[in-house]
Design a protein around this motif. Structure first.
Motif, PDB file in Angstrom:
ATOM      1  N   MET A  56       2.209  15.926 -13.064  1.00 55.85           N
ATOM      2  CA  MET A  56       3.374  16.498 -13.735  1.00 55.85           C
ATOM      3  C   MET A  56       3.853  17.737 -12.993  1.00 55.85           C
ATOM      4  O   MET A  56       4.570  18.558 -13.546  1.00 55.85           O
ATOM      5  N   GLU A  57       3.435  17.871 -11.749  1.00 53.35           N
ATOM      6  CA  GLU A  57       3.846  18.985 -10.908  1.00 53.35           C
ATOM      7  C   GLU A  57       5.339  18.846 -10.586  1.00 53.35           C
ATOM      8  O   GLU A  57       5.769  17.851  -9.992  1.00 53.35           O
ATOM      9  N   PRO A  58       6.172  19.792 -10.966  1.00 51.47           N
ATOM     10  CA  PRO A  58       7.630  19.631 -10.774  1.00 51.47           C
ATOM     11  C   PRO A  58       8.038  19.532  -9.316  1.00 51.47           C
ATOM     12  O   PRO A  58       9.011  18.844  -8.994  1.00 51.47           O
ATOM     13  N   VAL A  59       7.326  20.205  -8.424  1.00 48.55           N
ATOM     14  CA  VAL A  59       7.690  20.122  -7.005  1.00 48.55           C
ATOM     15  C   VAL A  59       7.457  18.705  -6.490  1.00 48.55           C
ATOM     16  O   VAL A  59       8.314  18.123  -5.802  1.00 48.55           O
ATOM     17  N   LEU A  60       6.313  18.140  -6.828  1.00 47.92           N
ATOM     18  CA  LEU A  60       6.025  16.763  -6.397  1.00 47.92           C
ATOM     19  C   LEU A  60       6.998  15.778  -7.028  1.00 47.92           C
ATOM     20  O   LEU A  60       7.415  14.811  -6.380  1.00 47.92           O
TER      21      LEU A  60
ATOM     22  N   ILE B 252       9.096   9.450 -15.360  1.00 51.31           N
ATOM     23  CA  ILE B 252       9.353   8.059 -15.725  1.00 51.31           C
ATOM     24  C   ILE B 252      10.529   7.500 -14.930  1.00 51.31           C
ATOM     25  O   ILE B 252      10.476   6.373 -14.415  1.00 51.31           O
ATOM     26  N   VAL B 253      11.603   8.267 -14.800  1.00 50.68           N
ATOM     27  CA  VAL B 253      12.767   7.807 -14.040  1.00 50.68           C
ATOM     28  C   VAL B 253      12.405   7.590 -12.576  1.00 50.68           C
ATOM     29  O   VAL B 253      12.805   6.586 -11.958  1.00 50.68           O
ATOM     30  N   THR B 254      11.629   8.501 -12.007  1.00 58.53           N
ATOM     31  CA  THR B 254      11.246   8.374 -10.599  1.00 58.53           C
ATOM     32  C   THR B 254      10.385   7.144 -10.380  1.00 58.53           C
ATOM     33  O   THR B 254      10.582   6.404  -9.404  1.00 58.53           O
ATOM     34  N   VAL B 255       9.428   6.902 -11.257  1.00 61.53           N
ATOM     35  CA  VAL B 255       8.572   5.716 -11.124  1.00 61.53           C
ATOM     36  C   VAL B 255       9.398   4.440 -11.256  1.00 61.53           C
ATOM     37  O   VAL B 255       9.177   3.460 -10.537  1.00 61.53           O
ATOM     38  N   MET B 256      10.376   4.452 -12.159  1.00 61.70           N
ATOM     39  CA  MET B 256      11.236   3.276 -12.306  1.00 61.70           C
ATOM     40  C   MET B 256      12.065   3.043 -11.049  1.00 61.70           C
ATOM     41  O   MET B 256      12.300   1.893 -10.647  1.00 61.70           O
ATOM     42  N   TYR B 257      12.503   4.115 -10.399  1.00 63.78           N
ATOM     43  CA  TYR B 257      13.215   3.968  -9.125  1.00 63.78           C
ATOM     44  C   TYR B 257      12.300   3.372  -8.057  1.00 63.78           C
ATOM     45  O   TYR B 257      12.720   2.506  -7.274  1.00 63.78           O
ATOM     46  N   TRP B 258      11.049   3.844  -8.009  1.00 62.74           N
ATOM     47  CA  TRP B 258      10.110   3.294  -7.033  1.00 62.74           C
ATOM     48  C   TRP B 258       9.895   1.810  -7.261  1.00 62.74           C
ATOM     49  O   TRP B 258       9.900   1.003  -6.310  1.00 62.74           O
ATOM     50  N   PHE B 259       9.716   1.401  -8.505  1.00 56.53           N
ATOM     51  CA  PHE B 259       9.470  -0.011  -8.780  1.00 56.53           C
ATOM     52  C   PHE B 259      10.733  -0.847  -8.617  1.00 56.53           C
ATOM     53  O   PHE B 259      10.640  -2.038  -8.316  1.00 56.53           O
TER      54      PHE B 259
ATOM     55  N   VAL C 161       0.838  -1.203   0.000  1.00 60.96           N
ATOM     56  CA  VAL C 161       0.000   0.000   0.000  1.00 60.96           C
ATOM     57  C   VAL C 161       0.871   1.250   0.000  1.00 60.96           C
ATOM     58  O   VAL C 161       0.558   2.248  -0.668  1.00 60.96           O
ATOM     59  N   TYR C 162       1.967   1.218   0.740  1.00 56.36           N
ATOM     60  CA  TYR C 162       2.870   2.372   0.760  1.00 56.36           C
ATOM     61  C   TYR C 162       3.426   2.648  -0.637  1.00 56.36           C
ATOM     62  O   TYR C 162       3.444   3.801  -1.093  1.00 56.36           O
ATOM     63  N   TYR C 163       3.890   1.607  -1.328  1.00 57.46           N
ATOM     64  CA  TYR C 163       4.438   1.812  -2.666  1.00 57.46           C
ATOM     65  C   TYR C 163       3.368   2.276  -3.642  1.00 57.46           C
ATOM     66  O   TYR C 163       3.637   3.106  -4.529  1.00 57.46           O
ATOM     67  N   MET C 164       2.157   1.770  -3.504  1.00 54.52           N
ATOM     68  CA  MET C 164       1.066   2.230  -4.362  1.00 54.52           C
ATOM     69  C   MET C 164       0.784   3.706  -4.132  1.00 54.52           C
ATOM     70  O   MET C 164       0.527   4.459  -5.083  1.00 54.52           O
ATOM     71  N   ALA C 165       0.825   4.138  -2.881  1.00 55.93           N
ATOM     72  CA  ALA C 165       0.569   5.546  -2.571  1.00 55.93           C
ATOM     73  C   ALA C 165       1.688   6.437  -3.093  1.00 55.93           C
ATOM     74  O   ALA C 165       1.435   7.469  -3.744  1.00 55.93           O
ATOM     75  N   SER C 166       2.934   6.061  -2.832  1.00 57.61           N
ATOM     76  CA  SER C 166       4.074   6.903  -3.225  1.00 57.61           C
ATOM     77  C   SER C 166       4.229   6.975  -4.736  1.00 57.61           C
ATOM     78  O   SER C 166       4.327   8.065  -5.319  1.00 57.61           O
ATOM     79  N   ALA C 167       4.254   5.811  -5.383  1.00 55.21           N
ATOM     80  CA  ALA C 167       4.420   5.797  -6.838  1.00 55.21           C
ATOM     81  C   ALA C 167       3.165   6.272  -7.547  1.00 55.21           C
ATOM     82  O   ALA C 167       3.244   6.866  -8.623  1.00 55.21           O
TER      83      ALA C 167
ATOM     84  N   VAL D  78       0.978   8.659  -6.688  1.00 58.33           N
ATOM     85  CA  VAL D  78       0.945  10.119  -6.759  1.00 58.33           C
ATOM     86  C   VAL D  78       1.902  10.625  -7.827  1.00 58.33           C
ATOM     87  O   VAL D  78       1.586  11.538  -8.601  1.00 58.33           O
ATOM     88  N   CYS D  79       3.076  10.020  -7.910  1.00 58.58           N
ATOM     89  CA  CYS D  79       4.066  10.437  -8.905  1.00 58.58           C
ATOM     90  C   CYS D  79       3.577  10.151 -10.325  1.00 58.58           C
ATOM     91  O   CYS D  79       3.832  10.936 -11.243  1.00 58.58           O
ATOM     92  N   MET D  80       2.854   9.062 -10.522  1.00 54.75           N
ATOM     93  CA  MET D  80       2.376   8.697 -11.846  1.00 54.75           C
ATOM     94  C   MET D  80       1.218   9.570 -12.308  1.00 54.75           C
ATOM     95  O   MET D  80       0.953   9.658 -13.514  1.00 54.75           O
TER      96      MET D  80
END
Length: 290
Positions: free
Chosen positions: A27-31, A103-110, A14-20, A22-24
């Motif tokens: 396109m907010e640069p701060v987030l 895309i890079v951030t989501v790949m890091y999360w996964f 659930v934590y990974y679903m929440a973190s990744a 929101v990122c997916m």
């Protein structure tokens, strides 16, 4: 010491679903910046940060998307220069950088997800919902490294028998087809052996029971509740902010609601590092008292 990776698989998933998630969805640069920092810290505490080639690939992917998007998309009002009668705009460059960062951030999360959620953890999650699906996922996760190891063994055996001795394109293609043929036969035989073994063990003949070593603790419940609560605050807070790239880069102001969303997401992405750091500090204090 019970770090982040040792928590209940459901709360971790659930934590990974929440973190990744929101990122997916943004396109907010701060987030995106907050998410990238949190993903790298989570990857560090889960033991996968020391992979230089992976970071190089991520950097090349990010740079490629940031540079290619202005060449294929000419939207935007701020023209940097003209190439082949096509304008290269600042907005297209910034949008490509944001898309590449997402895309890079989501790949890091996964990547961190695959390091933490092993096959037994996925089997625990899906076992209560669909035992057959859980079994298929577990077998697939086991089969991928098994297949890769078998490919290496077959290739080494073929080389020892004289394959690839000519070292040209035709020889490599012919050798690859031969290895593929061997692996296809091995896969079919391995599937038949697995099916016969499951039949001999009585799979599907009676009511299935399952054993698990995972138990719910207060820390698991707190992680689950915190993940959902912080994700909700993040979505509620950032919904009040608008950030657009085309035709010009515009953004609404940051008020208390938006700032609370940013802070909530920052705290969400830092949860693994905070949990692991707290446990490490507790362990250090206990050892120093001996």
């Amino acid at each position: 010491m019970r770090g982040f990776a040792e928590h209940n698989p459901v709360s971790v998933a659930v934590y990974y679903m929440a973190s990744a998630g929101v990122c997916m969805l943004t396109m907010e640069p701060v987030l995106l910046g907050i998410s990238l920092v949190g993903a790298l810290l989570t990857l560090a505490v889960t033991g996968g940060i020391r992979q230089g080639k992976m970071h190089l690939y991520m950097l090349l992917l990010f740079a490629g998307m940031a540079l290619i998007n202005p060449l294929i998309s000419h939207n935007g009002v701020t023209v940097l220069f003209v190439m082949n009668h096509n304008p290269v705009t600042l907005e297209a460059f910034v949008y490509g950088a944001a898309a590449g960062g997402m895309i890079v951030t989501v790949m890091y999360w996964f990547r961190s997800f695959t390091a933490v959620m092993t096959s037994d953890r996925l089997l625990y999650i899906f076992g209560s919902l669909s035992p057959k699906l859980a079994l298929m996922i577990s077998m697939a996760l086991r089969y991928v490294p098994l297949f890769a190891a078998q490919v290496r063994r077959v290739s080494q055996s073929q080389r020892a028998l004289g394959l690839y001795k000519e070292d040209n394109l035709i020889d490599r293609v012919r050798g690859g087809l031969r290895v593929f043929s061997v692996m296809l036969t091995w896969t079919l035989e391995n599937g038949i052996i697995t099916a016969d073994s499951m039949t001999a063990r009585g799979y599907g003949t009676g009511r299935r029971t399952r054993f698990t070593i995972f138990r719910w603790t207060r820390g698991d419940v707190l992680l689950l509740v915190a993940s959902l609560l912080l994700m909700g605050i993040t979505l509620w807070g950032t919904a009040a902010r608008s950030f657009t790239y085309y035709p010009a880069i515009t953004a609404t102001g940051v008020n208390l609601r938006v700032l609370s969303g940013f802070c909530a997401y920052g705290l969400l992405t830092l949860l693994p590092a905070l949990i692991t750091g707290k446990e490490a500090l507790k362990w250090h204090i206990l050892r120093s008292g001996i």
